[in-house]
Motif scaffolding. Structure first.
Motif, PDB file in Angstrom:
ATOM      1  N   ASP A 172       6.125  11.712  -1.551  1.00 51.91           N
ATOM      2  CA  ASP A 172       4.925  10.880  -1.507  1.00 51.91           C
ATOM      3  C   ASP A 172       4.139  11.205  -2.777  1.00 51.91           C
ATOM      4  OD1 ASP A 172       2.491   9.694  -1.158  1.00 51.91           O
ATOM      5  OD2 ASP A 172       2.063  10.579   0.809  1.00 51.91           O
ATOM      6  N   SER A 189       0.843  -1.205   0.000  1.00 57.24           N
ATOM      7  CA  SER A 189       0.000   0.000   0.000  1.00 57.24           C
ATOM      8  C   SER A 189       0.870   1.244   0.000  1.00 57.24           C
ATOM      9  CB  SER A 189      -0.883   0.021   1.252  1.00 57.24           C
ATOM     10  OG  SER A 189      -0.064   0.212   2.395  1.00 57.24           O
ATOM     11  N   GLY A 190       0.226   2.374  -0.229  1.00 56.70           N
ATOM     12  CA  GLY A 190       0.944   3.645  -0.176  1.00 56.70           C
ATOM     13  C   GLY A 190       1.455   3.930   1.222  1.00 56.70           C
ATOM     14  N   THR A 191       0.651   3.579   2.211  1.00 58.95           N
ATOM     15  CA  THR A 191       1.054   3.778   3.598  1.00 58.95           C
ATOM     16  C   THR A 191       2.305   2.961   3.902  1.00 58.95           C
ATOM     17  OG1 THR A 191      -1.237   4.197   4.242  1.00 58.95           O
ATOM     18  CG2 THR A 191       0.276   3.528   6.001  1.00 58.95           C
ATOM     19  N   LYS A 208      -4.915   3.501  -6.997  1.00 57.42           N
ATOM     20  CA  LYS A 208      -5.835   4.649  -7.020  1.00 57.42           C
ATOM     21  C   LYS A 208      -6.293   4.878  -8.460  1.00 57.42           C
ATOM     22  CE  LYS A 208      -4.504   6.455  -2.629  1.00 57.42           C
ATOM     23  NZ  LYS A 208      -3.713   7.376  -1.828  1.00 57.42           N
ATOM     24  N   HIS A 234      -0.256  13.633   4.065  1.00 62.99           N
ATOM     25  CA  HIS A 234      -0.877  12.332   4.313  1.00 62.99           C
ATOM     26  C   HIS A 234      -0.064  11.553   5.340  1.00 62.99           C
ATOM     27  CE1 HIS A 234      -2.533   8.316   3.469  1.00 62.99           C
ATOM     28  NE2 HIS A 234      -3.567   8.938   2.946  1.00 62.99           N
ATOM     29  N   GLU A 293      -1.663   8.300   8.372  1.00 66.78           N
ATOM     30  CA  GLU A 293      -0.953   7.027   8.346  1.00 66.78           C
ATOM     31  C   GLU A 293      -0.717   6.498   9.759  1.00 66.78           C
ATOM     32  OE1 GLU A 293       2.200   7.298   5.367  1.00 66.78           O
ATOM     33  OE2 GLU A 293       0.744   8.089   3.941  1.00 66.78           O
ATOM     34  N   ALA A 345       1.761   9.440  -4.275  1.00 66.83           N
ATOM     35  CA  ALA A 345       0.612   8.526  -4.391  1.00 66.83           C
ATOM     36  C   ALA A 345      -0.119   8.769  -5.720  1.00 66.83           C
ATOM     37  CB  ALA A 345      -0.327   8.716  -3.207  1.00 66.83           C
ATOM     38  N   ARG A 346      -0.303  10.061  -6.047  1.00 64.42           N
ATOM     39  CA  ARG A 346      -0.981  10.426  -7.307  1.00 64.42           C
ATOM     40  C   ARG A 346      -0.055  11.223  -8.220  1.00 64.42           C
ATOM     41  NH1 ARG A 346      -5.004  11.081  -3.402  1.00 64.42           N
ATOM     42  NH2 ARG A 346      -6.726   9.589  -3.615  1.00 64.42           N
ATOM     43  N   ASN A 385      -2.924  15.807  -1.426  1.00 65.83           N
ATOM     44  CA  ASN A 385      -4.294  15.367  -1.171  1.00 65.83           C
ATOM     45  C   ASN A 385      -5.106  16.448  -0.454  1.00 65.83           C
ATOM     46  OD1 ASN A 385      -6.609  13.941  -0.380  1.00 65.83           O
ATOM     47  ND2 ASN A 385      -5.495  12.033  -0.109  1.00 65.83           N
ATOM     48  N   GLU A 415       4.683  16.045  -0.988  1.00 65.61           N
ATOM     49  CA  GLU A 415       3.550  15.242  -1.474  1.00 65.61           C
ATOM     50  C   GLU A 415       3.029  15.822  -2.793  1.00 65.61           C
ATOM     51  OE1 GLU A 415       0.760  14.302   1.722  1.00 65.61           O
ATOM     52  OE2 GLU A 415      -0.896  14.545   0.317  1.00 65.61           O
TER      53      GLU A 415
HETATM   54  C1  LIG Z   1      -3.739   7.341  -0.549  1.00 67.12           C
HETATM   55  C2  LIG Z   1      -2.518   8.049  -0.163  1.00 67.12           C
HETATM   56  C3  LIG Z   1      -1.489   7.389   0.512  1.00 67.12           C
HETATM   57  C4  LIG Z   1      -1.626   5.979   1.058  1.00 67.12           C
HETATM   58  O1  LIG Z   1      -2.047   5.032   0.218  1.00 67.12           O
HETATM   59  P1  LIG Z   1      -2.807   3.699   0.748  1.00 67.12           P
HETATM   60  O2  LIG Z   1      -2.570   2.774  -0.376  1.00 67.12           O
HETATM   61  O3  LIG Z   1      -4.223   4.110   0.932  1.00 67.12           O
HETATM   62  O4  LIG Z   1      -2.164   3.271   2.003  1.00 67.12           O
HETATM   63  C5  LIG Z   1      -0.334   8.085   0.755  1.00 67.12           C
HETATM   64  N1  LIG Z   1      -0.209   9.368   0.392  1.00 67.12           N
HETATM   65  C6  LIG Z   1      -1.182  10.045  -0.235  1.00 67.12           C
HETATM   66  C7  LIG Z   1      -0.956  11.453  -0.624  1.00 67.12           C
HETATM   67  C8  LIG Z   1      -2.379   9.416  -0.525  1.00 67.12           C
HETATM   68  O5  LIG Z   1      -3.353  10.095  -1.124  1.00 67.12           O
END
Ligand SMILES: *Cc1c(COP(=O)(O)O)cnc(C)c1O
Length: 346
Positions: A171, A59-61, A202, A85, A90, A173-174, A142, A138
Motif C-alpha cells: 500500500d 481511490s486508494g481504498t 494526496k 490503513h 477501509e 498511497a504515499r 500513515n 504500507e
Molecule cells: C489515504 C490512504 C489510503 C486510501 O486512499 P483513499 O484515496 O483515501 O481511499 C490507503 N492507504 C493509505 C496508507 C492511505 O494513507
C-alpha cells in the motif's frame, strides 16, 4: 482571515497546469480500452513503478480492495499490520465484499512488520486453516507518522513471502513521499512487491484517483475485480490528464512538504502542552500529543483562527502539502503557541 488547512494532503486542489491538461484531454471509453490519455497514464505509472502493467482506480481504498480481491479468494486470509490503513481505515471492505479474513500482526513504531512474526503467522496447509493469500506492507506508514520503509525493510518481509509463495502487496498511497525522503526511485521501493498501489489524490495534488501496478496477469485480474466493484469508468482521460501532470511535475516538489513538516515539528516541540519527537527523516505527516487541556476545545480555538485540523483525541495529525507555504507554517506555529499558552494560563 488566513486559512491553513492541515487536515490532510487530500485537500489539495488541482494545479492550474492540471486544469488546462484536463480541459484539453483527448478521451475515449476506457471500458473499451479506448481512452488514450488514461492509457498513457497507466503506461507511465507502470514504467515509473517498474511493473509490467497498471490500472487506474477511483481511490486508494478501491486500489487496496481490488488488489486483495485479485490475490485472495473467499475464506482466505491476508496478513497485514494491526495499524495498517487496510485494517483500520477501509471499512472492512475485503471481509465485507470478498469474504477475506484479516490476520493482523504488530506494526512496530516505524510501521514495520517483523519478518519472523510474519512467518509465524502464515498458516500451514491444513483443512482446518484459512489459506494465507497475501501479505501487506504500507509505505509511507500513515499511523506510524509517515515513516518510510527502505528497500531493505521491504525485502526482509518479501523474502518470507517468496519462500512461502505468497504475494506481497504494498500500500504505497504515499510511496512518492518515501521515494523523495529516501532519495530512492519508487521502482526500487516497489521492486520486491507483487502489487503496489499509490494515490494521485494526496500529495501529488490530483483531484481523483489511484493506480495499481503489477504483473500483466495480475493487472488483468484487477481489471475484472474493478468491474465487479463498479469501478470501471468511461472518459477517464479527464482525470487521468491531471495524473500525467502529477507524475511529470509534482513529485520532486514533495521535498518542500517534508521541509515544512520538519519546520512544523521542530516548532511544535518548543510549545508547552505538546509532546512530539521530531522525526529525523520526516515525510509530510506530523503526529503529536496534546498533553495539557481539552483537545476538543483547543481544536475549536485554532479553527476559529483559521487553522483547520486538530481533533477531540489527544493524538493530533497535521499534514503539509502543495499550497502550504513556509509562511503558513509560521502562522500555524504562532496560533498553536498562543492557544497553548492561553490554555496553560487558564
Ligand atoms: C489515504 C490512504 C489510503 C486510501 O486512499 P483513499 O484515496 O483515501 O481511499 C490507503 N492507504 C493509505 C496508507 C492511505 O494513507
Amino acid at each position: 482571515m488566513r486559512e491553513v488547512d492541515l487536515r490532510s494532503d487530500t485537500v489539495t486542489h488541482p494545479t492550474p497546469e492540471m486544469r488546462e491538461a484536463m480541459a484539453a484531454a483527448e478521451v475515449g471509453d476506457d471500458v473499451f480500452g479506448d481512452d488514450p490519455t488514461l492509457n498513457r497514464l497507466e503506461a507511465m505509472a507502470a514504467e515509473r513503478l517498474g511493473k509490467e502493467a497498471a490500472v487506474f482506480v477511483a481511490s486508494g481504498t478501491m486500489g487496496n480492495l481490488v488488489s486483495i480481491l485479485s490475490h485472495a479468494q473467499r475464506g482466505d486470509e491476508i496478513i497485514i499490520g494491526d495499524r495498517s490503513h487496510i485494517f483500520r481505515s477501509e471499512a472492512g471492505g475485503a471481509s465485507a465484499l470478498g469474504g477475506v479474513a484479516y490476520n493482523t500482526i504488530r506494526n512496530d513504531d516505524r510501521g514495520l512488520l517483523d519478518p519472523d512474526e510474519v512467518e509465524a503467522a502464515i498458516k500451514p496447509a491444513n483443512v482446518h486453516y484459512t489459506r494465507t493469500a497475501m501479505i501487506g506492507l504500507e509505505n509511507t506508514h500513515n499511523a506510524a507518522g509517515g515513516a518510510v520503509l527502505t528497500v531493505e525493510d521491504t525485502r526482509a518481509v518479501a523474502e518470507v513471502a517468496r519462500r512461502h509463495e505468497i504475494p506481497l502487496h504494498l500500500d504505497g498511497a504515499r510511496i512518492f513521499n518515501a521515494s523523495v525522503a529516501l532519495e530512492t526511485p519508487v521502482s526500487e521501493l516497489a521492486a520486491d512487491a507483487d502489487s503496489v498501489t499509490f494515490c494521485l489524490s494526496k500529495g501529488l495534488s490530483c483531484p481523483i484517483g489511484s493506480i495499481i501496478c503489477g504483473g500483466n496477469e495480475f493487472i488483468q485480474e484487477a481489471r475484472r475485480w474493478r468491474k465487479v466493484v463498479g469501478g470501471s469508468m468511461r472518459q477517464v482521460g479527464i482525470i487521468a490528464a491531471a495524473g500525467i501532470v502529477a507524475l511529470d511535475s509534482m513529485v520532486e516538489r514533495l521535498a518542500e512538504d517534508h521541509a515544512n513538516a520538519r519546520k512544523l515539528a521542530n516548532g511544535l516541540a518548543q510549545i508547552p502542552g505538546i509532546s512530539i519527537e521530531p522525526d529525523k527523516l520526516p515525510t509530510n505527516l506530523v503526529f503529536f500529543e496534546i498533553t495539557d487541556g481539552d483537545p476538543a476545545g483547543l481544536a475549536r480555538k485554532i479553527n476559529e483562527r483559521g487553522i483547520k485540523g486538530g481533533s477531540p483525541m489527544r493524538r493530533w495529525r497535521f499534514v503539509t502539502h502543495y499550497g502550504i507555504t513556509s509562511g503558513d507554517i509560521d502562522y500555524a506555529l504562532d496560533v498553536m503557541d498562543s492557544v497553548m499558552r492561553e490554555n496553560a494560563a487558564s
